[in-house]
Design a protein around this motif. Structure first.
Motif, short mmCIF file in Angstrom:
data_model
loop_
_atom_site.label_atom_id
_atom_site.label_comp_id
_atom_site.label_asym_id
_atom_site.label_seq_id
_atom_site.Cartn_x
_atom_site.Cartn_y
_atom_site.Cartn_z
N ALA A 139 0.84 -1.21 0.00
CA ALA A 139 0.00 0.00 0.00
C ALA A 139 0.87 1.25 0.00
O ALA A 139 0.54 2.24 -0.67
N PHE A 140 1.99 1.23 0.73
CA PHE A 140 2.91 2.38 0.72
C PHE A 140 3.34 2.69 -0.71
O PHE A 140 3.31 3.84 -1.15
N CYS A 141 3.77 1.64 -1.41
CA CYS A 141 4.29 1.85 -2.78
C CYS A 141 3.19 2.40 -3.68
O CYS A 141 3.41 3.32 -4.47
N HIS A 142 1.98 1.85 -3.53
CA HIS A 142 0.87 2.28 -4.37
C HIS A 142 0.50 3.75 -4.10
O HIS A 142 0.30 4.53 -5.04
N LEU A 143 0.43 4.09 -2.83
CA LEU A 143 0.09 5.48 -2.46
C LEU A 143 1.13 6.45 -3.01
O LEU A 143 0.78 7.50 -3.58
N ALA A 144 2.40 6.11 -2.82
CA ALA A 144 3.47 7.01 -3.26
C ALA A 144 3.45 7.16 -4.78
O ALA A 144 3.58 8.27 -5.32
N GLU A 145 3.27 6.03 -5.48
CA GLU A 145 3.37 6.05 -6.93
C GLU A 145 2.17 6.74 -7.59
O GLU A 145 2.33 7.49 -8.55
N HIS A 146 0.97 6.47 -7.07
CA HIS A 146 -0.23 6.93 -7.77
C HIS A 146 -0.88 8.18 -7.20
O HIS A 146 -1.70 8.81 -7.86
N TYR A 147 -0.59 8.52 -5.95
CA TYR A 147 -1.31 9.64 -5.33
C TYR A 147 -0.39 10.70 -4.71
O TYR A 147 -0.78 11.86 -4.59
N GLY A 148 0.79 10.30 -4.26
CA GLY A 148 1.65 11.24 -3.55
C GLY A 148 2.41 12.16 -4.49
O GLY A 148 2.40 11.98 -5.72
N ARG A 149 3.07 13.16 -3.88
CA ARG A 149 3.92 14.07 -4.66
C ARG A 149 5.39 13.78 -4.41
O ARG A 149 6.25 14.22 -5.15
N LEU A 150 5.67 13.08 -3.32
CA LEU A 150 7.06 12.89 -2.91
C LEU A 150 7.49 11.44 -3.15
O LEU A 150 6.65 10.53 -3.15
N PRO A 151 8.80 11.21 -3.30
CA PRO A 151 9.27 9.82 -3.42
C PRO A 151 9.07 9.07 -2.11
O PRO A 151 9.08 9.67 -1.02
N LEU A 152 8.89 7.76 -2.22
CA LEU A 152 8.67 6.92 -1.04
C LEU A 152 9.81 7.11 -0.03
O LEU A 152 9.57 7.15 1.19
N ALA A 153 11.04 7.25 -0.55
CA ALA A 153 12.20 7.38 0.35
C ALA A 153 12.04 8.59 1.26
O ALA A 153 12.41 8.54 2.44
N LYS A 154 11.46 9.65 0.73
CA LYS A 154 11.26 10.87 1.54
C LYS A 154 10.16 10.62 2.59
O LYS A 154 10.32 10.95 3.77
N SER A 155 9.04 10.04 2.17
CA SER A 155 7.92 9.83 3.09
C SER A 155 8.27 8.85 4.20
O SER A 155 7.68 8.91 5.28
N LEU A 156 9.20 7.95 3.93
CA LEU A 156 9.57 6.95 4.94
C LEU A 156 10.65 7.44 5.90
O LEU A 156 10.92 6.80 6.92
N GLU A 157 11.26 8.60 5.59
CA GLU A 157 12.37 9.10 6.43
C GLU A 157 12.05 9.17 7.93
O GLU A 157 12.82 8.67 8.76
N PRO A 158 10.90 9.79 8.31
CA PRO A 158 10.64 9.90 9.76
C PRO A 158 10.56 8.53 10.44
O PRO A 158 11.07 8.37 11.56
N ALA A 159 9.95 7.56 9.79
CA ALA A 159 9.82 6.22 10.41
C ALA A 159 11.18 5.56 10.53
O ALA A 159 11.49 4.92 11.56
N ILE A 160 12.01 5.71 9.51
CA ILE A 160 13.35 5.11 9.56
C ILE A 160 14.13 5.71 10.73
O ILE A 160 14.77 4.98 11.50
N GLY A 161 14.04 7.03 10.88
CA GLY A 161 14.73 7.70 11.98
C GLY A 161 14.27 7.19 13.34
O GLY A 161 15.09 6.91 14.23
N LEU A 162 12.97 7.05 13.52
CA LEU A 162 12.44 6.60 14.82
C LEU A 162 12.77 5.14 15.10
O LEU A 162 12.98 4.75 16.25
N ALA A 163 12.83 4.32 14.05
CA ALA A 163 13.19 2.91 14.25
C ALA A 163 14.68 2.81 14.63
O ALA A 163 15.06 2.06 15.52
N ARG A 164 15.49 3.61 13.96
CA ARG A 164 16.94 3.55 14.17
C ARG A 164 17.35 4.20 15.50
O ARG A 164 18.10 3.61 16.28
N ASP A 165 16.81 5.38 15.79
CA ASP A 165 17.25 6.14 16.96
C ASP A 165 16.42 5.87 18.21
O ASP A 165 16.80 6.26 19.30
N GLY A 166 15.24 5.29 18.02
CA GLY A 166 14.42 4.92 19.16
C GLY A 166 13.30 5.90 19.45
O GLY A 166 13.32 7.05 19.01
#
Ligand code: DON
Length: 564
Positions: A139-166
């Motif tokens: 669903a992430f890929c579909h939303l990013a590709e068909h509806y979003g304005r930003l690349p998936l890598a950008k939209s996932l940044e906050p989650a990656i940070g919180l998973a990595r840093d706690g």
């Protein structure tokens, strides 16, 4: 008559006046502010940060879904699924993105039965056999590709940070982890991820999820192939199979999200847009609203109201069990079920003085399900008027409790949403039949009900977790919205619930006063108070007449609603 050059002609002038009249009735086309309501403050903040970076509501939906997967691992996650109801302002396009999990191809109707043919509930709740194929990453890929304005890598940044840093562990985390301690301890990788030192972490503990950060990064850099193919897919499948599950690489490779037309209905001048099958939510909401529309108005006010609500819930939930399932595998009479004439027939035997007994006697009297806040809902409105209502789940708190080693992905136990045997209740006491029987590749029936409501007066965006109680909760939120109550009231009002079987009325403290309880009993209702409240509704109201946007987060939970 000669027209002055440059002045509009009479026809054009009339048209202009007509457009202005319509515009003034319908209010402005774009909202004055954006709003986000989620079950976790960090998710709400991350959503606004992506809007500030140029994202739209659909980018924010990816960001919020991913952040919730990290900071509310007990509610939803990459190992689960959900429904994203979308409204694109530019062209009015409305769609339900179905990222519901699918049964593995090796699944069969007897999967959770013992040698004597008896249903073994633990098999459908704990460990990898309970897990269906996840839909969230697709669903992430579909939303990013068909509806979003930003690349998936950008939209996932906050989650990656919180998973990595706690992120700091909160009370909800501690309560849910304590509740599911045994299931988590049975999985070494889950234990390592969620129980540092083998115990539920203390309040404020900074929980880092490095494997999950790596998996999110694989999604960000490789897209869906980073999850459904390649080394991660291999780790997921080998981890599941080594612990007794039945996933295959083909299951992952064949997973697809599906765009479905939402269920649409009308109630008192409002247009309802809600989840289509494989959720039962929209169909039941349409049925219940259609029934309420033909009841005498005095039944919807004061003391009789609880009786009326119970009677429409009872009748709609009966149809849920009889007819609904995966639209890709089951033929369903949706047009008929949502037809106002059909609803009028259903409620014809309504008796203001008597409860209509449900058919009981199949021995299904499950325990009251005390937890009612796992699974998660969020609502978004951006400044362009794009809307998202999304309800996401891994089913039970912490899902199956199982993490395939080296993935950081906590797997769902959504297989329990199937009807394991006709008439045998699942963990929410729901029964079902053939339409929701287990089959290879099938999507299990859900109650998740992300919903929009729209009229000339405004727009409502709402939804909640709560298992079988979701649909009735959303109904009560809709009625509050239609009454014109403030948005804080939609999410806060005490709730009642009935689901056909078991034949009892559950009610939160404050939902029925002493006289109300006596009146319900005198009609023959069996009442059951629920001490802890249920639900965690997240709602947004765009008041087009007053030109205001407001949002509210359920006081039963720890979420945050902001307007900016
Ligand atoms: O899809 C469904 O209907 C369920 N799996 C949702 C589970 C849920 O809301 C749990 N909350 N108490």
């Amino acid at each position: 008559m000669r027209r002055h050059p440059g002045s509009p002609g009479l026809g054009l002038l009339t048209l202009l006046l007509l457009v202005l009249a319509i515009a003034s009735r319908a209010g402005p086309v774009t909202p004055p502010k954006a709003a986000i309501a989620t079950a976790h403050p960090l998710a709400t903040e991350a959503g606004f940060s992506i809007l500030a970076d140029g994202g739209n509501a659909f980018d924010a939906a990816v960001t919020i879904s991913a952040v919730l997967a990290v900071v509310e691992p007990y509610n939803s996650g990459l190992g689960g699924g959900g429904f994203w109801l979308l409204h694109r302002a530019a062209d009015g396009h409305e769609v339900m993105l179905d990222g519901r999990e699918r049964a593995p191809l090796a699944a069969h109707p007897d999967l959770y039965l013992d040698a004597r043919g008896q249903f073994v509930p633990e098999l459908a709740l704990d460990g990898p056999l309970a897990a269906a194929i996840p839909g969230l990453p697709a669903a992430f890929c579909h939303l990013a590709e068909h509806y979003g304005r930003l690349p998936l890598a950008k939209s996932l940044e906050p989650a990656i940070g919180l998973a990595r840093d706690g992120f700091p562990v909160d009370e909800s985390y501690r309560r849910m982890a304590t509740w599911r301690l045994a299931a988590l301890r049975a999985s070494p990788a889950a234990s390592a991820q969620f129980l540092p030192g083998g115990e539920v972490p203390p309040l404020g503990y900074l929980l880092r999820q490095t494997d999950l950060a790596a998996t999110l990064t694989a999604l960000a850099t490789q897209g869906c192939d980073g999850f459904y193919a390649g080394p991660l897919a291999e780790r997921l499948v080998s981890g599941v199979r080594a612990a007794g599950g039945i996933w295959s690489l083909e299951d992952l490779a064949r997973y697809r999200v599906v765009e479905r037309a939402p269920i649409v209905a009308e109630y008192q001048g409002w247009r309802l847009v809600s989840a289509a099958p494989p959720s039962s939510g929209g169909v039941l909401l349409a049925q219940m609203l259609n029934m309420l529309a033909v009841l005498p108005p005095d039944q919807l006010k004061g003391e009789p109201r609880a009786h009326a609500l119970v009677e429409v819930m009872r009748r709609a939930y009966r149809d849920r069990a009889a007819y609904l399932g995966d639209p890709d595998q089951v033929a369903m009479p949706i047009a008929r079920l949502t037809d106002p004439d059909y609803a009028a027939g259903l409620i014809r035997d309504y008796d203001p003085a008597r409860a209509t007994p449900s058919r009981v006697g199949d021995g299904c009297e499950p325990e009251t399900f005390e937890e009612g806040r796992d699974t998660t809902h969020f609502s978004i409105l951006d400044r362009d008027g794009n809307r998202v209502a999304a309800t996401l789940s891994i089913n039970y708190p912490f899902g199956s409790g199982f993490v395939p080693p080296g993935t950081g992905v906590l797997l769902n136990d959504e297989m329990d949403d199937f009807s394991a045997q006709p008439g045998v209740a699942n963990v929410y006491g729901l029964v079902g039949g053939e339409a929701n029987a287990i089959a290879p590749g099938k999507r299990m029936l859900s109650s998740m009900s992300p919903t929009f409501l729209e009229s000339e007066r405004g727009v409502a965006i709402l939804g909640t977790p709560g298992g079988s109680r979701i649909i009735g909760m959303v109904l009560q939120g809709i009625l509050a919205a239609v009454e014109g109550a403030p948005v804080d009231d939609w999410v806060a009002r005490p709730r009642i619930h009935h689901q056909y079987l078991p034949d009892r009325v559950e009610y939160e403290p404050g939902a029925l006063d002493a006289a109300g309880q006596a009146a319900m009993r005198s009609r023959g209702h069996r009442l059951e108070p629920v001490e802890r409240g249920f639900g965690n509704m997240q709602a947004i109201h765009w008041d087009r007449v007053g030109g205001r946007v407001e949002a509210a987060s359920d006081p039963r939970g720890a979420g945050r609603a902001l307007v900016r």
